[in-house]
Write a protein that holds these residues in place. Structure first.
Motif, short mmCIF file in Angstrom:
data_model
loop_
_atom_site.label_atom_id
_atom_site.label_comp_id
_atom_site.label_asym_id
_atom_site.label_seq_id
_atom_site.Cartn_x
_atom_site.Cartn_y
_atom_site.Cartn_z
N HIS A 22 0.85 -1.20 0.00
CA HIS A 22 0.00 0.00 0.00
C HIS A 22 0.87 1.24 0.00
O HIS A 22 2.03 1.18 0.42
CB HIS A 22 -0.94 -0.02 1.22
CG HIS A 22 -1.94 -1.14 1.17
ND1 HIS A 22 -1.68 -2.39 1.70
CD2 HIS A 22 -3.17 -1.21 0.60
CE1 HIS A 22 -2.73 -3.17 1.46
NE2 HIS A 22 -3.65 -2.49 0.80
N GLN A 46 -8.30 6.09 1.43
CA GLN A 46 -9.55 5.70 0.79
C GLN A 46 -10.52 5.08 1.79
O GLN A 46 -10.13 4.50 2.80
CB GLN A 46 -9.29 4.71 -0.36
CG GLN A 46 -8.71 3.39 0.07
CD GLN A 46 -8.34 2.49 -1.12
OE1 GLN A 46 -8.23 2.93 -2.25
NE2 GLN A 46 -8.16 1.21 -0.85
N GLY A 57 -3.81 0.25 -2.71
CA GLY A 57 -2.87 -0.86 -2.87
C GLY A 57 -3.58 -2.16 -2.64
O GLY A 57 -4.82 -2.18 -2.55
N GLY A 58 -2.86 -3.26 -2.55
CA GLY A 58 -3.52 -4.54 -2.33
C GLY A 58 -2.57 -5.72 -2.37
O GLY A 58 -1.35 -5.57 -2.27
N GLU A 74 -2.26 -2.62 -8.66
CA GLU A 74 -3.36 -2.30 -7.75
C GLU A 74 -3.77 -0.82 -7.88
O GLU A 74 -4.96 -0.49 -7.82
CB GLU A 74 -2.97 -2.60 -6.30
CG GLU A 74 -3.03 -4.09 -5.93
CD GLU A 74 -4.46 -4.62 -5.86
OE1 GLU A 74 -5.41 -3.83 -5.70
OE2 GLU A 74 -4.62 -5.85 -6.00
N GLU A 78 -7.44 0.62 -8.58
CA GLU A 78 -8.15 1.38 -7.54
C GLU A 78 -8.18 2.88 -7.80
O GLU A 78 -9.07 3.58 -7.31
CB GLU A 78 -7.52 1.09 -6.17
CG GLU A 78 -7.59 -0.39 -5.79
CD GLU A 78 -7.15 -0.71 -4.38
OE1 GLU A 78 -7.23 -1.88 -3.99
OE2 GLU A 78 -6.71 0.21 -3.65
MN MN Z 1 -6.84 -2.57 -1.98
#
Ligand code: MN
Ligand code: GTP
Ligand code: MN
Ligand code: MN
Ligand code: MN
Ligand code: MN
Length: 201
Positions: A22, A46, A57-58, A74, A78
């Protein structure tokens, strides 16, 4: 290093671990709230699908993509922008706190955190794209929010923001970064942190 922290190399050496990346995107700004309170920096977080605040992120699969390529992917999902991330933007990696008894049976999650300073106009473009072209807008991501860095006369602002609920250790990632990147005076942050514990709704 703080407890639970590990180097990027140590983190990647854990083959059985899951990884998530992230990023805190921010810029300087001369904008003033009500034309008199300097907001100083635009910092993007977010509102997630689960109602918690977090950073964009992710999950990344290091056997298929580098951490930075995964984070970039990501961000395109997003935020709807191509934002190449680099190893130089990496700040730290740490084990996610074990959240439930069942998590002991699933593989451990390591969260990697990045910080990237941008130009104000770039940040504004990210906000526009996130609300319009981003694939995940409106379902996985409910909206981007800016972090208020000021304290109002009534005690609102950063302290109220910090009273919300955050995913994982996103709240400490935010607080640590505010200090580390000199985005707020330490005594002002301390005041907001103390006040945030007293806030009841
Ligand atoms: Mn995410
Ligand atoms: P899907 O595409 O739905 O799989 O989600 P994602 O890939 O975008 O993953 P997500 O951003 O939810 O991050 C994966 C996991 O990392 C979450 O389940 C949280 O445990 C953790 N996480 C999410 N956001 C943050 C954050 O801002 N900071 C930290 N430290 N952890 C986070
Ligand atoms: Mn995602
Ligand atoms: Mn994902
Ligand atoms: Mn997704
Ligand atoms: Mn998904």
């Amino acid at each position: 290093m703080a407890s639970g922290q590990l180097s990027r190399a140590e983190a990647l050496a854990c083959s059985g671990c899951r990884h998530a990346c992230h990023v805190m995107l921010y810029s300087d700004t001369k904008t003033q709230l009500f034309g008199r309170i300097p907001i100083r920096h635009i910092i993007l977080m977010q509102m997630r699908f689960d109602g918690l605040l977090g950073f964009p992120g992710g999950l990344v699969n290091p056997s298929k993509e580098t951490l930075e390529a995964g984070l970039t992917r990501e961000l395109s999902e997003e935020l709807g922008v191509a934002l190449p991330m680099s190893v130089e933007d990496h700040v730290d990696s740490c084990y996610a706190p074990a959240s439930s008894p069942s998590s002991s049976t699933s593989s451990r999650l390591i969260t990697h955190f990045y910080v990237k300073k941008m130009e104000e106009e770039q940040i504004r473009e990210v906000e526009r794209a996130a609300a319009s072209t981003a694939k995940d807008h409106g379902h996985e991501v409910l909206g981007m929010v800016r972090v208020p860095l000021y304290t109002t006369k009534g005690g609102g602002g950063l302290s109220s923001f910090l009273s919300h609920s955050f995913i994982g250790n996103a709240r400490s990632q935010l607080v640590d970064s505010l200090l580390h990147f000199n985005l707020i005076a330490p005594q002002e942050l301390q005041k907001a942190l103390t006040q945030s514990l007293k806030t009841h709704t």
